[in-house]
Write a protein that holds these residues in place. Sequence first.
Motif, PDB file in Angstrom:
ATOM      1  N   PHE A  22     112.024 -25.719  -0.840  1.00 19.82           N
ATOM      2  CA  PHE A  22     113.219 -25.479  -0.040  1.00 19.82           C
ATOM      3  C   PHE A  22     113.211 -26.554   1.036  1.00 19.82           C
ATOM      4  N   LEU A  23     114.328 -26.758   1.713  1.00 16.48           N
ATOM      5  CA  LEU A  23     114.378 -27.754   2.785  1.00 16.48           C
ATOM      6  C   LEU A  23     115.489 -27.384   3.755  1.00 16.48           C
ATOM      7  N   HIS A  24     115.092 -27.107   5.009  1.00 12.89           N
ATOM      8  CA  HIS A  24     116.036 -26.780   6.063  1.00 12.89           C
ATOM      9  C   HIS A  24     115.896 -27.772   7.217  1.00 12.89           C
ATOM     10  N   ILE A  25     116.971 -28.006   7.936  1.00 14.78           N
ATOM     11  CA  ILE A  25     116.937 -28.761   9.187  1.00 14.78           C
ATOM     12  C   ILE A  25     117.161 -27.762  10.315  1.00 14.78           C
ATOM     13  N   THR A  26     116.230 -27.744  11.272  1.00 17.41           N
ATOM     14  CA  THR A  26     116.295 -26.741  12.337  1.00 17.41           C
ATOM     15  C   THR A  26     116.740 -27.319  13.671  1.00 17.41           C
ATOM     16  N   GLY A  27     116.916 -28.621  13.751  1.00 16.57           N
ATOM     17  CA  GLY A  27     117.352 -29.217  15.017  1.00 16.57           C
ATOM     18  C   GLY A  27     117.182 -30.721  14.987  1.00 16.57           C
ATOM     19  N   ARG A  28     117.488 -31.329  16.116  1.00 17.76           N
ATOM     20  CA  ARG A  28     117.386 -32.776  16.240  1.00 17.76           C
ATOM     21  C   ARG A  28     116.641 -33.114  17.520  1.00 17.76           C
ATOM     22  N   HIS A  34     115.356 -35.721  12.871  1.00 17.63           N
ATOM     23  CA  HIS A  34     115.642 -34.308  12.642  1.00 17.63           C
ATOM     24  C   HIS A  34     114.353 -33.516  12.437  1.00 17.63           C
ATOM     25  N   GLU A  35     114.350 -32.294  12.940  1.00 12.46           N
ATOM     26  CA  GLU A  35     113.240 -31.372  12.716  1.00 12.46           C
ATOM     27  C   GLU A  35     113.485 -30.629  11.403  1.00 12.46           C
ATOM     28  N   LEU A  36     112.477 -30.632  10.536  1.00 10.18           N
ATOM     29  CA  LEU A  36     112.604 -30.035   9.206  1.00 10.18           C
ATOM     30  C   LEU A  36     111.639 -28.877   9.029  1.00 10.18           C
ATOM     31  N   LEU A 193     126.607 -31.678   7.019  1.00 10.23           N
ATOM     32  CA  LEU A 193     125.192 -31.323   6.902  1.00 10.23           C
ATOM     33  C   LEU A 193     124.843 -30.230   7.915  1.00 10.23           C
ATOM     34  N   THR A 194     124.170 -29.184   7.440  1.00 11.55           N
ATOM     35  CA  THR A 194     123.734 -28.099   8.327  1.00 11.55           C
ATOM     36  C   THR A 194     122.479 -28.526   9.075  1.00 11.55           C
ATOM     37  N   ARG A 195     122.570 -28.562  10.396  1.00 16.80           N
ATOM     38  CA  ARG A 195     121.459 -29.060  11.215  1.00 16.80           C
ATOM     39  C   ARG A 195     120.855 -27.985  12.114  1.00 16.80           C
ATOM     40  N   GLY A 212     117.064 -22.774  -0.919  1.00 17.93           N
ATOM     41  CA  GLY A 212     118.115 -23.746  -0.667  1.00 17.93           C
ATOM     42  C   GLY A 212     117.629 -25.038  -0.038  1.00 17.93           C
ATOM     43  N   ASN A 213     118.462 -26.017  -0.157  1.00 16.90           N
ATOM     44  CA  ASN A 213     118.215 -27.355   0.369  1.00 16.90           C
ATOM     45  C   ASN A 213     119.493 -27.783   1.088  1.00 16.90           C
ATOM     46  N   VAL A 214     119.370 -28.132   2.359  1.00 17.87           N
ATOM     47  CA  VAL A 214     120.566 -28.434   3.152  1.00 17.87           C
ATOM     48  C   VAL A 214     121.348 -29.627   2.597  1.00 17.87           C
ATOM     49  N   PHE A 215     120.677 -30.477   1.829  1.00 16.43           N
ATOM     50  CA  PHE A 215     121.370 -31.644   1.293  1.00 16.43           C
ATOM     51  C   PHE A 215     122.157 -31.336   0.022  1.00 16.43           C
TER      52      PHE A 215
END
Length: 289
Positions: A22-28, A34-36, A193-195, A212-215
């Motif tokens: 899975f791959l999520h972005i949780t912030g910048r 980006h924080e993953l 893109l969901t960040r 899920g994968n944000v990309f």
Amino acid sequence: MNARVDDAGWSWWPAPAKLNLFLHITGRRADGYHELQTVFRLLDWGDRIGLRLREDGQVRRQGDGLAGVAEADDLAVRAARMLKEAANVDQGVDIIVEKHVPAGGGFGGGSSDAATVLVVLNRLWGAGLDENALAALGLRLGADVPVFVRGHNAWAEGVGERLQPITLPQAWYVVVEPGVHVPTPLLFADPDLTRDSPQAKIEDFASGSLVGNVFEPVLRRREPAVEAVLAALSDIGTARLTGSGSGCFVEFDSQAAAEQGRAKLSKELRARVAAGVARSPLLDALEQH
């Protein structure tokens, strides 16, 4: 896959591919990165790296090279030169990268090539760097390099460099690379893109609630080939995207089930079956060398 030395003095080493389960972005961060959060799964499929020591101190790429990649930009070459400088090594090396993992697919091929060069040359050159030092060098080459240096499936955070080993059940994967590539910076810049995914824990992944994968939605919209492959794979299971590349996969709990799933797909997809491994084949090769 074992390391071997041929009659011409080349030693050959595995550079395994990976999947992001899975791959999520949780912030910048303030620096723009980006924080993953992700889980890296290592595979029994990958590239092969040939190394032959030189006494003249040069680091040279041999063979056909990588299409469209200059020697100075090749991650394997850069890894060798970086290690040579960091450890003040007098020896050099010839490098052959035997590619099996397609570039731009999100399978980590280039990062794994670099990690194999770092880990093996550290041994062959007697450079004496520990795992943490090698992982730090690898991070300068790419965010995925440290997981290949350490050689274990991992829960990852930060830009992918903060790693915690994780035990994963045995699994096999039907893997397809659609043959398209969108540069990662373009994907990170996409307005859709969901960040801001919520922070998660390993327990969430273990429970099956992290998917899920944000990309994926971005690539589905930008690349019809990715949309088509994910649709085709959905006929045999839950189709997922790996990394920020175009590579797609479906997980199975047995090799027989994976082979049956692949057999249902069009041969034009060039699907392969790869096994997830508990640790990198590179570590096994080093032990046996």
